[in-house]
Design an enzyme around this catalytic site. Structure first.
Site, PDB file in Angstrom:
ATOM      1  N   GLU A 178       5.335 -10.761  14.509  1.00 11.69           N
ATOM      2  CA  GLU A 178       4.811 -11.367  15.733  1.00 11.69           C
ATOM      3  C   GLU A 178       5.245 -12.840  15.821  1.00 11.69           C
ATOM      4  OE1 GLU A 178       0.675 -10.664  16.146  1.00 11.69           O
ATOM      5  OE2 GLU A 178       0.635 -11.403  18.224  1.00 11.69           O
TER       6      GLU A 178
ATOM      7  N   ARG B  67       0.825  -1.216   0.000  1.00 14.49           N
ATOM      8  CA  ARG B  67       0.000   0.000   0.000  1.00 14.49           C
ATOM      9  C   ARG B  67       0.856   1.261   0.000  1.00 14.49           C
ATOM     10  NH1 ARG B  67      -2.851  -4.010   2.810  1.00 14.49           N
ATOM     11  NH2 ARG B  67      -1.681  -3.565   4.709  1.00 14.49           N
TER      12      ARG B  67
HETATM   13  P1  AMP Z   1       4.667  -2.998  11.685  1.00 17.43           P
HETATM   14  O1  AMP Z   1       5.923  -3.466  11.016  1.00 17.43           O
HETATM   15  O2  AMP Z   1       4.332  -3.783  12.915  1.00 17.43           O
HETATM   16  O3  AMP Z   1       4.712  -1.504  11.958  1.00 17.43           O
HETATM   17  O4  AMP Z   1       3.454  -3.283  10.695  1.00 17.43           O
HETATM   18  C1  AMP Z   1       3.195  -2.409   9.641  1.00 17.43           C
HETATM   19  C2  AMP Z   1       2.786  -3.132   8.394  1.00 17.43           C
HETATM   20  O5  AMP Z   1       1.816  -4.142   8.638  1.00 17.43           O
HETATM   21  C3  AMP Z   1       2.187  -2.131   7.419  1.00 17.43           C
HETATM   22  O6  AMP Z   1       2.707  -2.385   6.114  1.00 17.43           O
HETATM   23  C4  AMP Z   1       0.690  -2.388   7.519  1.00 17.43           C
HETATM   24  O7  AMP Z   1       0.081  -2.326   6.245  1.00 17.43           O
HETATM   25  C5  AMP Z   1       0.525  -3.762   8.143  1.00 17.43           C
HETATM   26  N1  AMP Z   1      -0.394  -3.776   9.304  1.00 17.43           N
HETATM   27  C6  AMP Z   1      -0.053  -4.052  10.598  1.00 17.43           C
HETATM   28  N2  AMP Z   1      -1.113  -3.996  11.418  1.00 17.43           N
HETATM   29  C7  AMP Z   1      -2.172  -3.655  10.654  1.00 17.43           C
HETATM   30  C8  AMP Z   1      -3.580  -3.401  10.914  1.00 17.43           C
HETATM   31  N3  AMP Z   1      -4.108  -3.502  12.147  1.00 17.43           N
HETATM   32  N4  AMP Z   1      -4.376  -3.059   9.877  1.00 17.43           N
HETATM   33  C9  AMP Z   1      -3.856  -2.940   8.624  1.00 17.43           C
HETATM   34  N5  AMP Z   1      -2.556  -3.166   8.311  1.00 17.43           N
HETATM   35  C10 AMP Z   1      -1.717  -3.511   9.301  1.00 17.43           C
END
Ligand code: AMP
Length: 175
Positions: free
Chosen positions: A95, A58
């Site tokens: 995770e 995205r």
């Molecule tokens: P992080 O690396 O934990 O910051 O996760 C970010 C990535 O995971 C981004 O590319 C988001 O598109 C996706 N992502 C994580 N959590 C969500 C959520 N609750 N809703 C939509 N996309 C998420």
């Protein structure tokens, strides 16, 4: 309408307990999409940005529109195995387990100021990997821009500790 009004929330996707913040409804709305691009750029007006780096997938949609608006080049940061030329890679923790992102090794010119773009910041692991890739190739982080921040997951703090300014348009509590 505010930015968050354009975002659809889907409970328990892709797994139980996750509230998926679906920005396709924002992208789908002509005023919503335009407002998002304008707002993402607002704090950087008058600042030097030499290149935009978007995080798969995205971040490509947002980053492409932003790069066009700024008349600068766009760099895709992709999941491992998708880019056709020589790459450098960076692992990050999910995770469950790890993932790897890559960028072409000739994507940035040393010293240029890069804006990193993605739809959402949760733990900040993905964006941190992007920051490391940009810096490894000699780029400076002008900022990291997101539509959604999930502050309970601590991503903003994590990036700010890496001296990467974070800009998010809205936030939601929880996961
Ligand atoms: P992080 O690396 O934990 O910051 O996760 C970010 C990535 O995971 C981004 O590319 C988001 O598109 C996706 N992502 C994580 N959590 C969500 C959520 N609750 N809703 C939509 N996309 C998420």
């Amino acid at each position: 309408m505010k930015i968050e009004d354009y975002i659809r929330t889907i409970p328990d996707f892709p797994e139980p307990g996750i509230m998926f913040r679906d920005v396709t409804t924002l992208f789908n709305d002509p005023r919503g999409f335009r407002m998002a691009i304008d707002m993402l750029l607002h704090p950087f007006a008058g600042e030097r940005i030499d290149r935009v780096a978007g995080i798969e997938a995205r971040g490509f949609i947002l980053g492409g529109a932003i790069a066009h608006q700024l008349s600068v080049g766009f760099v895709p940061i992709r999941k491992k195995g998708k880019l056709p030329w020589k790459t450098i890679e960076q692992d990050y923790t999910l995770e469950y387990g790890t993932a790897t992102v890559e960028v072409h090794e000739d994507a940035f010119v040393k010293g240029e100021r890069v804006l990193i773009v993605d739809d959402l910041i949760a733990t900040g692991g993905t964006a941190e990997a992007g920051i490391k890739l940009v810096r490894q190739l000699g780029g400076t982080i002008a900022g990291c821009a997101f539509i959604v921040d999930l502050p309970d997951l601590g991503g903003r703090k994590r990036l700010e500790e890496l001296d990467a300014p974070v800009h998010a348009l809205c936030s939601f509590g929880g996961h």
